[in-house]
Structures are given as structure tokens and as C-alpha cells.
Design an enzyme around this catalytic site. Structure first.
Site, PDB file in Angstrom:
ATOM      1  N   ASN A 151      -0.717  16.767  22.173  1.00 22.90           N
ATOM      2  CA  ASN A 151      -0.698  16.000  23.415  1.00 22.90           C
ATOM      3  C   ASN A 151      -0.005  16.857  24.468  1.00 22.90           C
ATOM      4  O   ASN A 151       1.210  16.968  24.488  1.00 22.90           O
ATOM      5  CB  ASN A 151       0.091  14.690  23.177  1.00 22.90           C
ATOM      6  CG  ASN A 151       0.267  13.890  24.456  1.00 22.90           C
ATOM      7  OD1 ASN A 151      -0.370  14.177  25.466  1.00 22.90           O
ATOM      8  ND2 ASN A 151       1.144  12.893  24.423  1.00 22.90           N
ATOM      9  N   TRP A 152      -0.822  17.482  25.316  1.00 21.06           N
ATOM     10  CA  TRP A 152      -0.263  18.402  26.324  1.00 21.06           C
ATOM     11  C   TRP A 152       0.377  17.676  27.506  1.00 21.06           C
ATOM     12  O   TRP A 152       0.982  18.291  28.353  1.00 21.06           O
ATOM     13  CB  TRP A 152      -1.361  19.340  26.832  1.00 21.06           C
ATOM     14  CG  TRP A 152      -1.684  20.465  25.893  1.00 21.06           C
ATOM     15  CD1 TRP A 152      -1.256  20.608  24.598  1.00 21.06           C
ATOM     16  CD2 TRP A 152      -2.485  21.610  26.176  1.00 21.06           C
ATOM     17  NE1 TRP A 152      -1.740  21.765  24.070  1.00 21.06           N
ATOM     18  CE2 TRP A 152      -2.511  22.408  25.008  1.00 21.06           C
ATOM     19  CE3 TRP A 152      -3.192  22.046  27.292  1.00 21.06           C
ATOM     20  CZ2 TRP A 152      -3.208  23.605  24.936  1.00 21.06           C
ATOM     21  CZ3 TRP A 152      -3.891  23.236  27.220  1.00 21.06           C
ATOM     22  CH2 TRP A 152      -3.895  24.010  26.059  1.00 21.06           C
ATOM     23  N   LYS A 153       0.149  16.389  27.612  1.00 23.93           N
ATOM     24  CA  LYS A 153       0.676  15.586  28.739  1.00 23.93           C
ATOM     25  C   LYS A 153       0.241  16.228  30.068  1.00 23.93           C
ATOM     26  O   LYS A 153      -0.846  16.796  30.133  1.00 23.93           O
ATOM     27  CB  LYS A 153       2.194  15.456  28.628  1.00 23.93           C
ATOM     28  CG  LYS A 153       2.618  15.020  27.220  1.00 23.93           C
ATOM     29  CD  LYS A 153       4.030  14.606  27.115  1.00 23.93           C
ATOM     30  CE  LYS A 153       4.324  14.214  25.673  1.00 23.93           C
ATOM     31  NZ  LYS A 153       5.602  13.615  25.477  1.00 23.93           N
ATOM     32  N   HIS A 191       0.390   5.351  24.899  1.00 22.78           N
ATOM     33  CA  HIS A 191       1.546   6.254  24.796  1.00 22.78           C
ATOM     34  C   HIS A 191       2.732   5.635  25.546  1.00 22.78           C
ATOM     35  O   HIS A 191       2.567   5.015  26.593  1.00 22.78           O
ATOM     36  CB  HIS A 191       1.196   7.625  25.388  1.00 22.78           C
ATOM     37  CG  HIS A 191       2.229   8.649  25.053  1.00 22.78           C
ATOM     38  ND1 HIS A 191       3.427   8.724  25.725  1.00 22.78           N
ATOM     39  CD2 HIS A 191       2.278   9.600  24.087  1.00 22.78           C
ATOM     40  CE1 HIS A 191       4.163   9.688  25.194  1.00 22.78           C
ATOM     41  NE2 HIS A 191       3.482  10.239  24.200  1.00 22.78           N
ATOM     42  N   GLU A 236       4.913   6.813  27.400  1.00 19.63           N
ATOM     43  CA  GLU A 236       5.096   7.219  28.806  1.00 19.63           C
ATOM     44  C   GLU A 236       4.209   6.395  29.724  1.00 19.63           C
ATOM     45  O   GLU A 236       4.595   6.074  30.851  1.00 19.63           O
ATOM     46  CB  GLU A 236       4.819   8.727  28.947  1.00 19.63           C
ATOM     47  CG  GLU A 236       5.994   9.536  28.425  1.00 19.63           C
ATOM     48  CD  GLU A 236       5.629  10.887  27.828  1.00 19.63           C
ATOM     49  OE1 GLU A 236       4.515  11.381  28.060  1.00 19.63           O
ATOM     50  OE2 GLU A 236       6.487  11.443  27.099  1.00 19.63           O
ATOM     51  N   GLU A 256       5.698   6.586  17.222  1.00 22.79           N
ATOM     52  CA  GLU A 256       6.512   7.495  18.021  1.00 22.79           C
ATOM     53  C   GLU A 256       7.740   6.756  18.559  1.00 22.79           C
ATOM     54  O   GLU A 256       7.643   6.062  19.588  1.00 22.79           O
ATOM     55  CB  GLU A 256       5.710   8.024  19.210  1.00 22.79           C
ATOM     56  CG  GLU A 256       4.486   8.825  18.839  1.00 22.79           C
ATOM     57  CD  GLU A 256       4.075   9.774  19.963  1.00 22.79           C
ATOM     58  OE1 GLU A 256       4.066  10.968  19.732  1.00 22.79           O
ATOM     59  OE2 GLU A 256       3.800   9.293  21.077  1.00 22.79           O
ATOM     60  N   GLY A 265      10.511  14.189  23.017  1.00 14.64           N
ATOM     61  CA  GLY A 265      11.055  15.219  23.902  1.00 14.64           C
ATOM     62  C   GLY A 265      12.572  15.363  23.845  1.00 14.64           C
ATOM     63  O   GLY A 265      13.156  16.048  24.684  1.00 14.64           O
ATOM     64  N   SER A 273       9.328  14.894  18.860  1.00 12.54           N
ATOM     65  CA  SER A 273      10.090  16.117  18.566  1.00 12.54           C
ATOM     66  C   SER A 273       9.664  16.814  17.279  1.00 12.54           C
ATOM     67  O   SER A 273      10.497  17.411  16.589  1.00 12.54           O
ATOM     68  CB  SER A 273      11.593  15.820  18.553  1.00 12.54           C
ATOM     69  OG  SER A 273      12.022  15.489  19.852  1.00 12.54           O
TER      70      SER A 273
HETATM   71  P1  PGA Z   1       7.203  15.590  21.822  1.00 15.85           P
HETATM   72  O1  PGA Z   1       6.160  14.495  22.361  1.00 15.85           O
HETATM   73  O2  PGA Z   1       6.588  16.238  20.605  1.00 15.85           O
HETATM   74  O3  PGA Z   1       7.374  16.556  22.955  1.00 15.85           O
HETATM   75  O4  PGA Z   1       8.454  14.875  21.482  1.00 15.85           O
HETATM   76  C1  PGA Z   1       5.381  13.752  21.462  1.00 15.85           C
HETATM   77  C2  PGA Z   1       4.536  12.768  22.234  1.00 15.85           C
HETATM   78  O5  PGA Z   1       4.985  12.259  23.267  1.00 15.85           O
HETATM   79  O6  PGA Z   1       3.406  12.478  21.841  1.00 15.85           O
END
Ligand code: PGA
Length: 246
Positions: free
Chosen positions: A10-12, A95, A97, A162, A168, A207
Site C-alpha cells: 500500500n503505497w498510500k 483503510h 486513514e 491493522e 507507521g 509496521s
Molecule cells: P505501515 O502501513 O506498514 O507503514 O505501518 C500499513 C498500512 O497502513 O497499510
């Protein structure tokens, strides 16, 4: 039953100076190693999707979100139908976010799940508790999973657990905690879908990196990983892919 294993990037909204270089590296690595037992899926920003999915046929691609309608006057949005039409087979929905910044509700997520399923996309449905919800984690997971329609093609469903506080942050739950959460999720899915739930893969995200991936992917009830930051680095991501085969 043997479930599919996945490692999903997931490159966001990160800016990768040379997305082709990263994808090229992953593609070549997969062709070279061949032994990988996991499915590798890349979810770059929408702007890269069409070119990358046309160029790299040995990889699977997915969108990071889709709108709850197939088309219409929805400025700035991209639909499941559009993702499918450019060769994507996957989409991430829910997600944290997006739940947080776009205030996506259970109702809206259910609509997205339905439209993605109608378009025959494989759905990576994200759930997870915030730090201040740790004590009521099971309740939160149950509520988030209630967005899933009861009649649903579970063959196209993947769950990503998650914990929001792990995303992150460099922090991860212990192996036991991850296992317990995955068992809880499996139980909820069993209640909802009965026998049909057995083919739903449950991934861990938050993470994941090349140092912890062997431990995490080695957990009995973990069927793969959704990887954010570490998926932007070719070497790092390839190491994570390799650790899924051990
Ligand atoms: P991260 O993000 O590996 O940078 O913690 C995972 C995600 O949000 O899918």
C-alpha cells in the site's frame, strides 16, 4: 483448507521518484525466485495504476479505495468499475486513514463493498482498533466487520487486521496479540458466513518490515501482510515477500 497467502503493498499518497524501478525490481525478483507461495499485489496511487498494470502482467494491482457508485457526478473519485476496466483485480476498502480523514462510515463502506464485489474485484477490507480502544478491541472489530453484507461472495474477500496505533509507528502487537485478534476475527467471520468463511484470508498490517516479517508471517492464523512504508523500497519489500515463503 489451505488459504491463499498475500503480501500487499500500500503505497498510500507517497511520491516515489521512480515507481517503475521499484515495480520492475519486484517483478524481476518474482520471475527469478518463482518459489513464492504468496500472491503479490501492488496498490500504488491512482495516477500510476493504468501504466503499471498494463506493463507488468506478472503482477497484480489494486486501488487504494473506490467510490460507492460506478459512475456519476462525484468530482475527484474513482470507481470500482474504472479500476476493473484498467486491469486491476484488487481494491483496498476501509483503510483507517480513510475512516479517519474522510470520515467513512460503516454505511458508506458497506456500499463500497457491494459495488466492488459487483465489479468482481478482490476486496482487502481493513479493520483495527485505535490505541484508546485496546480494551474494547473485540467489540470494535465486531462492529467494523458488521459492515460486511451477510450475503457476499467470500471468495473475493480478504480481511486486513491493522491496529491503527501500529500503522507507521514502528510498533507492532506481540505475536500472541496478533494471533488472538486473528482468532477473534475468524470466529466472527465463521458466525457470519459459516463454512464459506474458511477461504477468507486474514492479513496483518501495521509496521511490517523485513526484520519482523518472518515472525509475523509465521503466525499460524496470519495469511499474509499489508505493507505500507516498507513496500516503497524494492529490496525491503522483496525481503518481506521472501519471508512469506519460509
Ligand atoms: P505501515 O502501513 O506498514 O507503514 O505501518 C500499513 C498500512 O497502513 O497499510
Amino acid at each position: 483448507m489451505k488459504r491463499n497467502k498475500y503480501v500487499i503493498a500500500n503505497w498510500k499518497m507517497n511520491i516515489t521518484k521512480s515507481p517503475h524501478k521499484v515495480i520492475d525490481g519486484v517483478s524481476k525478483h518474482l520471475l527469478k525466485t518463482k518459489k513464492n507461495s504468496c500472491k503479490v499485489v501492488l496498490c500504488p496511487p491512482f495516477t500510476h495504476l493504468a501504466t503499471l498494470s498494463t506493463k507488468y502482467k506478472n503482477l497484480d494491482f489494486g486501488g487504494q479505495d473506490c467510490h460507492q457508485h460506478n459512475e456519476g457526478a462525484f468530482t475527484g473519485s474513482v470507481s470500482a468499475y474504472m479500476l476493473k476496466s484498467i486491469g486491476c483485480n484488487y481494491v483496498i476498502i476501509g483503510h483507517s486513514e480513510r475512516r479517519n480523514y474522510q470520515k467513512e462510515s460503516n454505511h458508506e463502506l458497506r456500499m463500497k463493498l457491494i459495488v466492488a464485489e459487483e465489479n468482481k474485484l478482490k476486496i482487502v477490507f481493513c479493520i483495527g482498533e485505535k490505541l484508546n480502544q485496546l480494551k474494547i478491541r473485540d467489540k470494535i472489530l465486531k462492529k467494523q466487520l458488521s459492515a460486511l453484507p451477510s450475503s457476499f461472495n467470500t471468495k473475493n474477500l480478504i480481511i486486513a487486521y491493522e491496529p491503527v496505533w501500529a500503522i507507521g509507528s514502528g510498533k507492532t502487537p506481540s505475536v500472541d496479540e496478533i494471533d488472538r485478534a486473528h482468532i477473534k476475527i475468524r470466529n466472527i467471520l465463521n458466525q457470519k458466513y459459516k463454512r464459506k468463511s474458511t477461504n477468507i484470508s486474514i492479513l496483518y498490517g501495521g509496521s511490517v518490515n523485513s526484520k519482523n516479517s518472518s515472525n509475523i508471517l509465521g503466525i499460524k492464523n496470519v495469511d499474509g501482510a499489508l505493507v505500507g512504508g516498507a513496500s516503497l523500497d524494492k529490496k525491503e519489500f522483496c525481503k518481506i515477500i521472501d519471508s512469506s515463503s519460509r
